[in-house]
Design an enzyme around this catalytic site. Structure first.
Site, short mmCIF file in Angstrom:
data_model
loop_
_atom_site.label_atom_id
_atom_site.label_comp_id
_atom_site.label_asym_id
_atom_site.label_seq_id
_atom_site.Cartn_x
_atom_site.Cartn_y
_atom_site.Cartn_z
N LYS A 121 0.82 -1.22 0.00
CA LYS A 121 0.00 0.00 0.00
C LYS A 121 0.86 1.27 0.00
CE LYS A 121 -3.84 -2.50 2.09
NZ LYS A 121 -4.98 -2.49 3.04
N TYR A 124 -12.55 -1.34 -3.68
CA TYR A 124 -13.06 -1.53 -2.32
C TYR A 124 -14.58 -1.38 -2.24
CZ TYR A 124 -8.28 -1.62 -0.61
OH TYR A 124 -6.97 -1.98 -0.37
N ASN A 166 -2.26 -0.11 6.65
CA ASN A 166 -1.77 -1.38 7.20
C ASN A 166 -0.79 -2.13 6.29
OD1 ASN A 166 -3.62 -2.25 5.36
ND2 ASN A 166 -4.77 -3.59 6.75
N HIS A 224 -2.07 -5.75 1.46
CA HIS A 224 -3.35 -6.45 1.31
C HIS A 224 -3.08 -7.92 0.98
CE1 HIS A 224 -7.45 -7.23 -0.11
NE2 HIS A 224 -6.90 -7.85 -1.13
N GLU A 238 -9.54 -9.84 -7.71
CA GLU A 238 -8.61 -8.74 -7.40
C GLU A 238 -7.40 -8.74 -8.34
OE1 GLU A 238 -9.89 -8.81 -2.68
OE2 GLU A 238 -7.89 -9.49 -3.25
#
Ligand code: CMP
Length: 139
Positions: free
Chosen positions: A11, A51, A114, A117, A128
Protein backbone atom coordinates in the site's frame (compact mmCIF):
# COMPACT_ATOMS: atom_id res chain seq x y z
CA UNK A 1 -9.72 -22.26 -0.18
CA UNK A 2 -6.55 -24.21 -0.98
CA UNK A 3 -5.47 -22.91 -4.39
CA UNK A 4 -1.90 -21.94 -5.21
CA UNK A 5 -2.44 -18.31 -6.24
CA UNK A 6 -3.03 -15.18 -4.19
CA UNK A 7 -3.05 -11.44 -4.88
CA UNK A 8 -1.32 -8.78 -2.81
CA UNK A 9 -0.84 -5.04 -2.88
CA UNK A 10 1.88 -3.13 -1.05
CA UNK A 11 0.00 0.00 0.00
CA UNK A 12 1.01 3.66 -0.59
CA UNK A 13 2.56 4.45 2.82
CA UNK A 14 4.72 1.30 2.69
CA UNK A 15 5.86 2.07 -0.87
CA UNK A 16 6.56 5.69 0.12
CA UNK A 17 8.62 4.49 3.12
CA UNK A 18 10.75 2.32 0.80
CA UNK A 19 9.48 -0.90 2.38
CA UNK A 20 8.78 -2.59 -0.97
CA UNK A 21 12.15 -4.39 -1.04
CA UNK A 22 12.08 -5.66 2.56
CA UNK A 23 8.45 -6.77 2.22
CA UNK A 24 9.10 -8.66 -1.04
CA UNK A 25 12.15 -10.29 0.60
CA UNK A 26 9.98 -11.57 3.45
CA UNK A 27 7.41 -12.85 0.95
CA UNK A 28 10.05 -14.69 -1.11
CA UNK A 29 11.72 -16.14 1.98
CA UNK A 30 8.35 -17.51 3.07
CA UNK A 31 8.22 -19.62 -0.09
CA UNK A 32 6.07 -17.50 -2.41
CA UNK A 33 7.06 -17.02 -6.06
CA UNK A 34 6.27 -13.76 -7.86
CA UNK A 35 4.22 -14.53 -10.99
CA UNK A 36 3.49 -10.89 -11.95
CA UNK A 37 4.34 -7.52 -10.40
CA UNK A 38 3.46 -3.92 -11.20
CA UNK A 39 4.09 -0.47 -9.69
CA UNK A 40 1.01 1.62 -10.41
CA UNK A 41 -1.30 4.19 -8.84
CA UNK A 42 -5.06 3.87 -8.30
CA UNK A 43 -7.28 6.80 -9.23
CA UNK A 44 -9.95 7.68 -6.66
CA UNK A 45 -12.54 6.00 -8.93
CA UNK A 46 -10.48 2.81 -9.28
CA UNK A 47 -9.90 2.68 -5.51
CA UNK A 48 -13.67 3.07 -4.94
CA UNK A 49 -14.28 0.21 -7.36
CA UNK A 50 -11.63 -2.08 -5.82
CA UNK A 51 -13.06 -1.53 -2.32
CA UNK A 52 -16.71 -1.43 -3.44
CA UNK A 53 -17.63 -4.09 -0.88
CA UNK A 54 -16.78 -1.56 1.88
CA UNK A 55 -18.81 1.36 0.40
CA UNK A 56 -20.85 3.09 3.10
CA UNK A 57 -18.67 1.92 5.98
CA UNK A 58 -17.26 4.64 8.27
CA UNK A 59 -13.68 4.05 7.11
CA UNK A 60 -14.49 3.93 3.36
CA UNK A 61 -13.70 7.55 2.39
CA UNK A 62 -10.41 7.52 4.28
CA UNK A 63 -9.51 4.17 2.76
CA UNK A 64 -10.15 5.43 -0.80
CA UNK A 65 -8.25 8.67 -0.11
CA UNK A 66 -5.28 6.73 1.24
CA UNK A 67 -5.23 4.03 -1.43
CA UNK A 68 -5.23 6.64 -4.22
CA UNK A 69 -2.65 8.89 -2.51
CA UNK A 70 0.46 7.36 -4.10
CA UNK A 71 1.92 4.38 -5.94
CA UNK A 72 1.12 0.82 -4.91
CA UNK A 73 2.79 -2.45 -5.90
CA UNK A 74 0.35 -5.10 -7.16
CA UNK A 75 1.64 -8.69 -7.12
CA UNK A 76 0.41 -12.16 -8.08
CA UNK A 77 1.98 -14.82 -5.88
CA UNK A 78 2.20 -18.60 -6.12
CA UNK A 79 2.65 -21.12 -3.35
CA UNK A 80 0.83 -24.22 -2.15
CA UNK A 81 -2.03 -23.15 0.19
CA UNK A 82 -1.42 -19.55 -0.93
CA UNK A 83 -4.42 -17.77 0.61
CA UNK A 84 -4.08 -19.03 4.16
CA UNK A 85 -0.27 -19.05 4.26
CA UNK A 86 -0.14 -15.48 2.98
CA UNK A 87 -2.70 -14.23 5.49
CA UNK A 88 -0.65 -15.84 8.25
CA UNK A 89 2.48 -14.10 6.93
CA UNK A 90 0.88 -10.62 6.82
CA UNK A 91 -1.00 -10.86 10.15
CA UNK A 92 -4.30 -9.38 11.34
CA UNK A 93 -5.95 -6.57 9.37
CA UNK A 94 -5.61 -4.27 12.36
CA UNK A 95 -1.86 -4.13 13.03
CA UNK A 96 -2.56 -3.63 16.72
CA UNK A 97 -3.74 -7.26 16.73
CA UNK A 98 -1.05 -8.62 14.38
CA UNK A 99 1.30 -11.30 15.70
CA UNK A 100 4.99 -10.50 16.22
CA UNK A 101 7.08 -11.06 13.10
CA UNK A 102 4.19 -10.58 10.66
CA UNK A 103 4.49 -8.05 7.84
CA UNK A 104 1.79 -5.80 9.28
CA UNK A 105 3.31 -5.88 12.75
CA UNK A 106 6.64 -4.79 11.32
CA UNK A 107 5.58 -2.31 8.59
CA UNK A 108 2.00 -1.07 9.21
CA UNK A 109 1.21 2.40 10.59
CA UNK A 110 -2.52 2.06 11.36
CA UNK A 111 -5.68 0.07 10.60
CA UNK A 112 -6.12 1.92 7.29
CA UNK A 113 -2.40 2.30 6.53
CA UNK A 114 -1.77 -1.38 7.20
CA UNK A 115 1.09 -1.81 4.69
CA UNK A 116 -0.25 -4.71 2.64
CA UNK A 117 -3.35 -6.45 1.31
CA UNK A 118 -3.93 -10.17 0.98
CA UNK A 119 -6.89 -11.84 -0.75
CA UNK A 120 -9.24 -13.72 1.59
CA UNK A 121 -10.36 -16.45 -0.84
CA UNK A 122 -9.45 -18.09 -4.16
CA UNK A 123 -12.45 -16.35 -5.71
CA UNK A 124 -11.36 -12.90 -4.52
CA UNK A 125 -7.74 -13.54 -5.56
CA UNK A 126 -9.02 -14.05 -9.10
CA UNK A 127 -11.26 -10.97 -8.99
CA UNK A 128 -8.61 -8.74 -7.40
CA UNK A 129 -5.75 -10.02 -9.57
CA UNK A 130 -7.84 -9.44 -12.70
CA UNK A 131 -8.31 -5.84 -11.57
CA UNK A 132 -4.59 -5.26 -12.27
CA UNK A 133 -3.44 -8.05 -14.59
CA UNK A 134 -5.20 -8.96 -17.84
CA UNK A 135 -3.35 -12.32 -17.89
CA UNK A 136 -4.66 -13.33 -14.44
CA UNK A 137 -6.76 -16.22 -15.79
CA UNK A 138 -3.58 -17.95 -17.02
CA UNK A 139 -1.95 -18.23 -13.59
P1 CMP B 1 -7.55 -4.81 3.60
O1 CMP B 1 -8.18 -6.01 4.23
O2 CMP B 1 -6.32 -4.95 2.82
O3 CMP B 1 -8.67 -4.11 2.69
C1 CMP B 1 -9.71 -3.38 3.30
C2 CMP B 1 -9.10 -2.38 4.22
O4 CMP B 1 -9.99 -1.55 4.92
C3 CMP B 1 -8.36 -3.11 5.32
O5 CMP B 1 -7.24 -3.74 4.76
C4 CMP B 1 -8.07 -1.98 6.27
O6 CMP B 1 -6.97 -1.21 5.87
C5 CMP B 1 -9.33 -1.14 6.10
N1 CMP B 1 -10.24 -1.35 7.21
C6 CMP B 1 -11.04 -2.39 7.45
N2 CMP B 1 -11.75 -2.22 8.59
C7 CMP B 1 -11.35 -1.02 9.07
C8 CMP B 1 -11.72 -0.28 10.23
N3 CMP B 1 -12.62 -0.75 11.10
N4 CMP B 1 -11.11 0.91 10.43
C9 CMP B 1 -10.20 1.38 9.55
N5 CMP B 1 -9.82 0.72 8.43
C10 CMP B 1 -10.40 -0.47 8.20
Amino acid sequence: MNGSITFTMIKPSAVESNFTGPILKMINESGFRIKAIKLTQLSKERAEAFYGVHAGKPFFDGLVEFMSSGPIVAVILEKENAILDFRTLIGSTNPADAAPGTIRKIFAKSFTENAIHGSDSDENALIEGSFFFSEMEQF
